[in-house]
Design an enzyme around this catalytic site. Structure first.
Site, short mmCIF file in Angstrom:
data_model
loop_
_atom_site.label_atom_id
_atom_site.label_comp_id
_atom_site.label_asym_id
_atom_site.label_seq_id
_atom_site.Cartn_x
_atom_site.Cartn_y
_atom_site.Cartn_z
CG HIS A 1 -1.14 3.89 4.28
ND1 HIS A 1 -2.38 3.83 4.51
CD2 HIS A 1 -0.65 2.87 3.79
CE1 HIS A 1 -2.56 2.53 4.51
NE2 HIS A 1 -1.54 1.89 4.08
CB SER B 1 -0.91 0.13 1.24
OG SER B 1 -0.43 -0.22 2.44
#
Length: 311
Positions: free
Chosen positions: A203, A151
């Protein structure tokens, strides 16, 4: 030491396979398809060349395991392992659309180079952020915070994808309008709200790496070693298909999803549906053109030929 037994595919794996076949294997560039395949093979622990796969505890990236213990291979390995099949599904569904967009624009050779650099840098920045969080904010648990998954790389790719497309409005969760250039920041906080166990610093590291590429010195430095291919990019477009020298998107970039909540993936589902519609329109247009010019002219062509015969 490598260990672990083979997993069986579940519902999320079948959903991912369904999305891939709906788009069409022939429409997915090779590096994008290979990246999805590699992540899936690793998750399912499919035996290839007698390779046995390490456990998550042996590949997850943290300051303690990587920095203090010197296990630097985790910087490369952590991105390709996922905690569960839904973690894999949402990441690879997002990779499908971002990869199709960027690989066709940048070329396959440069795209695999981009993925390699983003993987290393994202995990490197993650270590720096976790160390800084402990050093300056006193949150000592971040030193042992151990993360896996693709991610962070996807957040970096989202920044790049958004940069290449014209500015516009995206709808987060299908209802919250936000400027496309700010969508990654909105998703950063929304994912943390809905998925508290998601790696916030992972992230955030992806966003920072993406910004280094589109606004900072990263791209010029990368281009010194392997310049980006000045190749044409494929565009889905009804009544015409093929490669275009100018990138002309027909729709807004999909809203990325990296967490375990379906609502955040609605933008990409809509993007998939539109891509399929345009792909079907392209095929129909090609079929009509093939019929028109290969021995079966339509009425208009017959009239034109008759007029040409008597003039």
């Amino acid at each position: 030491m490598f260990s672990g037994s083979r997993r069986g595919p579940g519902l999320a794996i079948f959903m991912l396979a369904t999305q891939i076949f709906q788009v069409g294997l022939h429409n997915i560039p090779p590096v994008t398809l290979a990246t999805i395949a590699i992540n899936t093979i690793i998750f399912l622990r499919i035996p290839i060349l007698n390779i046995r796969y390490p456990s998550l505890g042996n590949v997850c990236i943290s300051v303690v395991n990587t920095w203090y213990k010197g296990d630097w291979k985790r910087i490369a390995l952590a991105a390709f392992f996922h905690a569960d099949e839904w973690h894999l599904y949402y990441n690879m569904a997002s990779m499908l659309f971002k990869g199709m967009s960027l690989e066709k624009r940048l070329g396959s050779a440069y795209f695999v180079y981009l993925l390699a650099v983003f993987t290393i840098l994202t995990n490197g920045v993650l270590l720096g952020l976790n160390y800084a969080t402990d050093e300056f904010l006193g949150y000592h648990e971040y030193l042992s915070h151990c993360a896996v998954g693709f991610s962070g790389v996807l957040f970096a790719l989202k920044v790049v994808t958004t940069y290449y497309l014209p500015p516009g409005i995206q709808y987060i969760m299908g209802i919250i309008p936000i400027h496309s250039r700010l969508a990654c920041w909105a998703e950063l906080f929304l994912i943390q709200i809905f998925v508290p166990n998601a790696s916030f610093t992972g992230h955030l590291a992806g966003i920072l790496v993406g910004l280094l590429y589109v606004k900072g010195p990263l791209k010029p430095i990368m281009d010194i070693f392997i310049p980006a291919a000045n190749s044409p990019s494929y565009t889905y477009k009804a009544q015409a298909t093929g490669y275009r020298n100018q990138y002309q998107p027909r729709h807004q970039p999909p809203t990325g999803n990296y967490g375990n909540t379906r609502n955040l993936n609605q933008g990409e589902d809509e993007d998939l549906a539109e891509a399929i519609r345009h792909s079907q329109a392209d095929y129909s247009a090609q079929q009509r053109a093939h019929t028109r010019w290969n021995g079966n002219p339509n009425d208009e062509e017959i009239r034109r030929r008759r007029l040409a015969r008597y003039t």
